[in-house]
Design a protein around this motif. Structure first.
Motif, short mmCIF file in Angstrom:
data_model
loop_
_atom_site.label_atom_id
_atom_site.label_comp_id
_atom_site.label_asym_id
_atom_site.label_seq_id
_atom_site.Cartn_x
_atom_site.Cartn_y
_atom_site.Cartn_z
N PRO A 1 10.68 -2.88 -9.80
CA PRO A 1 10.98 -2.92 -8.35
C PRO A 1 9.71 -2.94 -7.50
N PHE B 1 5.65 -4.31 -7.21
CA PHE B 1 4.72 -5.33 -7.69
C PHE B 1 3.50 -4.61 -8.26
N SER C 1 0.93 -8.53 -11.25
CA SER C 1 -0.02 -9.50 -10.70
C SER C 1 -0.61 -10.40 -11.79
N PRO D 1 11.68 -8.99 -9.57
CA PRO D 1 11.69 -7.82 -8.67
C PRO D 1 13.05 -7.13 -8.68
N HIS E 1 6.75 -2.95 3.87
CA HIS E 1 6.35 -3.27 5.24
C HIS E 1 7.55 -3.28 6.21
N ASP E 2 8.65 -3.90 5.80
CA ASP E 2 9.82 -3.99 6.69
C ASP E 2 10.44 -2.63 6.93
N GLU F 1 3.41 -4.75 0.82
CA GLU F 1 4.36 -5.80 0.40
C GLU F 1 4.64 -5.70 -1.09
N ARG F 2 4.17 -4.64 -1.72
CA ARG F 2 4.25 -4.56 -3.18
C ARG F 2 5.44 -3.73 -3.67
N ILE F 3 6.46 -3.57 -2.83
CA ILE F 3 7.62 -2.81 -3.29
C ILE F 3 8.87 -3.31 -2.56
N ARG F 4 10.02 -3.14 -3.22
CA ARG F 4 11.30 -3.52 -2.62
C ARG F 4 11.60 -2.63 -1.40
N GLY G 1 0.57 -12.16 0.79
CA GLY G 1 1.91 -12.69 0.57
C GLY G 1 2.97 -11.70 1.02
N LYS G 2 4.21 -12.14 0.79
CA LYS G 2 5.37 -11.36 1.21
C LYS G 2 6.17 -11.05 -0.05
N PHE G 3 6.61 -9.81 -0.21
CA PHE G 3 7.35 -9.42 -1.40
C PHE G 3 8.53 -10.37 -1.62
N PRO G 4 8.82 -10.84 -2.80
CA PRO G 4 8.11 -10.55 -4.06
C PRO G 4 7.00 -11.55 -4.40
N VAL H 1 3.78 -12.08 -4.11
CA VAL H 1 2.53 -11.42 -3.74
C VAL H 1 1.43 -11.88 -4.68
N ASN H 2 0.23 -11.95 -4.14
CA ASN H 2 -0.92 -12.24 -4.97
C ASN H 2 -1.91 -11.08 -4.84
N LEU H 3 -2.40 -10.60 -5.97
CA LEU H 3 -3.34 -9.48 -5.95
C LEU H 3 -4.69 -9.93 -6.46
#
Lengths: 732, 179
Positions: free
Chosen positions: A241, A243, A248, A255, A640-641, A673-676, B44-47, B49-51
């Motif tokens: 769930p 990122f 990566s 997800p 973020h949202d 932005e790395r999570i639901r 980027g925007k989930f999902p 994403v680039n790290l």
């Protein structure tokens, strides 16, 4: 400006306390060790040992510069570290210089948990413990003393307790961690995964990680192999769930909605079976009940899984085909911390079955057959025969539990059934943060007549003890020999590199002295652990002198893959890989895993997920100042949202409140932005409330404190902990 | 004359911070300070994403504002490998170099001098690799002579897509991130 360095300060205080200790009741037993630092050596001296900052036990070289501990590096001979430690291991010297270390034995003088103590001598502390143990034995029987421990350092204490007649021993590593995984694989292949994991990551052509965040989860060998797999262009598939760092590196990132992994696994297997992409020869030869399994699986199409998991059916198909393309060198990683939802043994079984379809068990790039060095044990007298049974799992309530259940002992301590538990020995595990629902742990503690904690730092559980015994840090002590099964057999030694700064003692000394106080001196025929080690090594044709010099001695390589001739044998009732499990069916469980929906978060709440950081081990390293300089607190990851909806800014402090109204310490928000959007995440091990642990006190928040709810796995008693929901409490 | 630099493979790096910890113990970096650190850049925007995970430190630039602005000559380019160093005894702790460094790579040591990464020159001069490179469990870091076209770093930089940090600062940094 800090003109007296910490190192200098410790040296001064260590010297004065050491001088006092020499006058105490016990004459120092570490005769050879005492001299280690006293002669001021010029230049660099390198002493091999093995690490204890996590349980992986990597071979380590400790460097002394002019007689002072300088740094530690990996031992190039070690098959686990291959000469490179992880950040925690590299920061191991911070455990020695930790100013919060326990320094002297302590006996509680006020209410449990108030952390008010008197410093006592070892003699007083051990007399106190022995007296209480004798009383418990007389009144309730020796079975009423239980023990919780983590790591190899607990071996000698367990020996003393077994000699006393104790039978209830458990470690959170089973019911709070890898238990479901091992049971799922035992039910399928007849063998557990073990530790270190028997995963051949570096030879995998396709690696599937389900919630397993290698890289953040810094199990050294696995991460090294993971980096090799990435460099070799292995196809990485990550299901999470969040990122993760591993995500990566992935070709396919799925997800997933938390708690729906079984649905995804069933759909993957549906694709692989219905499109006949599995290893037909392997399945035909080694599989049992495949027809029933295939019939059951046929209903779980990717389209069926889509509304459950949120994963696009095409992505499910593509990733399934990717796995099949690389079989049998496709490794669907079994994970390690697998106590998530209470159906975890079945999820792990689904992972095992997917691996079975791909033919990866026993194959290169899949699961190898681990090999280990073998040395005879020390010939101790037999332990007394118990008059009672273990009480962690009465009546085999959890029929497939293959190790003891911590929370079962806790439950019995609360209820007094099937018999009372009146003593707890706790070695190197912070039960307050390791077990779910802290109130139950504290409630159980109230029923004890004796609670002893042996540790290097004053963890939260130490704060609840009657007696706290300060142990030497691994760089100051011997321990048992290390012979973990892995790809290459080896034996490794832990040996003292420096003296303990104050009145700390190694666990073997504590255990032996306690045995003497209990009238069990005959269980310690050796006078110093060196004699014990030497005996075992000589019995195997090795010598202590050589092992002390080299740190690691390798055994002969043996084949570890079916391709190299290791027979594929399965210790299951059918003697085959159990696609359909009759023993599960007979016990009233699903013979083929089924998906069941998890309870969903109430409105305004988010599922609490937690995991690891590469620079910390559990809740045991947050006073290590070197490691705290790399990560001094945890953060709560918020999409973020979601952050926007709540008006949360990055780095803002909030508190988290769970579904039962428990409110956390302050924690900083990481807007990402790395999570639901339906979950939040934090690194486990922070938010300490032990006053004695000054370096960690109040830094970040504790996920464990928010895990008031847990769901017990009916197969094996594991405690699913990803079933708590939190909302945000704004800081005024 | 060698010109030392690094190539760091961001594909292999997992951001474990072993480089940070190894530097601390190798060089006895004081509590509260680090000579190297990890930056994770997420786009980027989930999902989707680039790290990119970057192990950062002093870039040992070819054009050195930190040396140019040093009033005492403490900040200097070392004769071996053109490594940028600070002579602790000459440094008066004026912090001009801290302000001039676009990478924020320097800090004032509790003993009063400007401190930063030395590329572990004490190790390199003994034929060893910098501590961060030698400890890395993912083997993602490479160190060597950028002026030698056959060195591993030069070959990696020539063959793999890469970027330095803040090239627009004009300092000609010598650490390259392979992507």
């Amino acid at each position: 400006m800090n003109s007296v360095s910490r190192r200098k300060f410790l040296k001064i205080s260590g010297f004065s306390v050491g001088a006092l200790a020499a006058t105490s009741a016990f004459s120092p037993m570490l005769k050879g060790v005492d001299k280690l630092n006293k002669e001021k050596l010029k230049g660099i001296k390198i002493i091999p040992t093995y690490c204890d900052i996590c349980f992986w036990k990597c071979g380590t070289l400790a460097y002394l510069k002019d007689g002072e501990l300088w740094k530690v590096e990996g031992n190039p001979k070690d098959p686990l570290s291959k000469g490179r430690l992880c950040p925690r291991g590299t920061g191991g010297i911070g455990a020695v210089t930790d100013p919060d270390r326990l320094r002297s034995p302590l006996i509680r003088t006020r209410q449990r948990g108030e952390e008010v103590w008197k410093e006592v001598t070892w003699n007083e502390a051990l007399n106190y413990i022995a007296e209480k143990m004798n009383k418990i034995k007389a009144q309730y029987g020796p079975e009423s003393v239980a023990s919780f421990s983590h790591g190899i350092g607990g071996n000698f204490l367990k020996h003393t307790l077994k000699a006393y007649g104790a039978i209830n021993f458990a470690a959170p590593s089973f019911a709070q961690c890898r238990g479901p995984r091992d049971v799922g694989f035992e039910l399928t292949f007849g063998e557990a995964i073990g530790s270190p994991e028997r995963t051949d990551i570096e030879n995998a052509k396709c690696l599937v990680l389900i919630g397993s965040h290698l890289g953040e989860n810094m199990h050294n060998t696995q991460v090294q192999e993971f980096a090799n797999a990435v460099a070799n262009d292995a196809s990485i598939i990550v299901v999470d769930p969040r990122f993760s760092v591993a995500a990566s590196k992935a070709k396919y990132y799925l997800p997933i909605k938390p708690g729906t992994d079984i649905a995804l696994l069933l759909a993957w297997m549906n694709v692989i079976v219905s499109e006949k992409l599995y290893d037909v020869e392997y399945v035909t030869k080694y599989g049992f009940g495949f027809e029933q399994f295939a019939a059951e699986i046929s209903q779980y199409t990717p389209e069926w899984a889509y509304p459950e998991t949120g994963i696009d059916p095409e992505l499910i198909r593509k990733s399934a085909k990717e796995m099949a393309m690389h079989k049998p060198s496709t490794l669907v990683h079994p994970g390690r911390h697998t106590t998530w939802y209470g159906d975890d043994a079945q999820r792990s079984r689904a992972i095992a079955l997917l691996n079975a379809l791909l033919g990866s068990w026993g194959r290169k790039g899949g699961f190898y057959f681990p090999v280990s060095y073998s040395l005879p044990g020390y010939p101790y007298p037999a332990y007394p025969a118990p008059s009672k049974e273990k009480l962690d799992n009465p009546g085999r309530k959890y029929p497939f539990a293959s190790e003891e259940i911590t929370t079962g002992i806790r439950e019995a301590t609360i209820s007094g059934n099937p018999y009372p538990i009146k003593g707890w020995f706790i070695y190197a595990t912070n039960l307050i943060q390791a077990l779910p629902n802290q109130d139950e742990t504290i409630k159980a503690i109230q029923n004890l007549d004796l609670m002893v904690v042996v540790d290097v730092i004053p963890s939260e559980i130490a704060g609840w003890a009657d007696v706290v015994l300060p142990e030497s840090v691994y760089l100051e002590r011997y321990d048992d020999l290390h012979m973990s099964a892995n790809k290459t057999p080896f034996v490794g030694i832990r040996q003292p590199v420096v003296d303990s700064p104050s009145d700390q003692k190694p666990n073997w000394w504590i255990a032996k002295k306690l045995a003497e106080k209990l009238g069990l001196a005959n269980y310690y025929p050796w006078s110093h652990i060196e004699e014990y080690l030497d005996y075992r090594l000589k019995a195997g044709g090795l010598s202590l002198a050589r092992l002390k010099q080299e740190g690691i001695i390798l055994g002969k390589d043996k084949p570890i893959y079916a391709e190299d001739g290791v027979p594929l044998e399965f210790n299951t009732p059918s003697g085959k890989i159990e696609f359909y499990s009759s023993q599960l069916q007979e016990a009233g469980f699903d013979p083929v895993p089924k998906f069941k929906r998890q309870e969903q978060a109430p409105s305004g709440y988010y599922r609490l997920l937690f995991g690891r950081a590469p620079v910390h081990s559990f809740s045991r390293t947050q006073s290590n100042r070197i490691l705290m300089d790399t990560m001094g607190e945890n953060e709560v990851w918020v999409n973020h949202d979601v952050a926007e909806k709540w008006g949360l800014k990055n780095a803002q402090s909030v508190r988290l409140k769970n579904q039962d109204g428990v409110i956390s310490n302050k924690i900083k928000v990481k807007v990402t932005e790395r999570i639901r959007t339906d979950c939040v995440y934090m690194v486990h091990g922070f938010g300490h409330n032990s006053k004695m642990l000054k370096g960690a006190f109040g830094k970040g928040a504790s996920d464990s404190g928010l895990v008031t709810k847990y769901v017990i796995d009916p197969l094996m008693g594991g405690t699913g902990m990803n079933v708590n929901f939190v909302t945000f409490e704004m800081e005024a | 004359m060698a010109r030392f630099g690094m190539a760091i493979d961001t594909k292999k790096c997992v951001g474990c911070m072993d480089c940070v910890v190894a530097c601390k113990t190798e060089n006895n970096v004081p509590e509260g300070h680090n000579r190297d650190w990890i930056v994770t850049v997420a786009n980027g925007k989930f999902p989707n994403v680039n790290l990119e995970i970057q192990s950062q430190r002093c870039n040992h630039c070819d054009n050195t504002p930190c040396v140019a602005c040093c009033p005492t000559g403490a900040s200097h380019v070392h004769e071996v490998g053109a490594v940028v160093l600070v002579d602790h005894n000459m440094c008066i702790g004026c912090k001009a170099c801290l302000a001039s460094c676009p990478y924020d790579a320097r800090f004032v040591h509790p003993d009063g001098y400007a401190d930063k990464c030395t590329f572990c020159i004490h190790r390199v001069e003994e034929g060893k690799l910098p501590a961060c490179v030698s400890v890395c469990p993912t083997h993602c870091m490479y160190f060597g002579d950028l002026d030698d076209a056959n060195s591993e770093v030069s070959r990696l930089i020539a063959s793999r897509k890469n970027h330095p940090l803040l090239p627009e600062a004009g300092t000609s940094p010598r650490i390259f991130y392979l992507i």
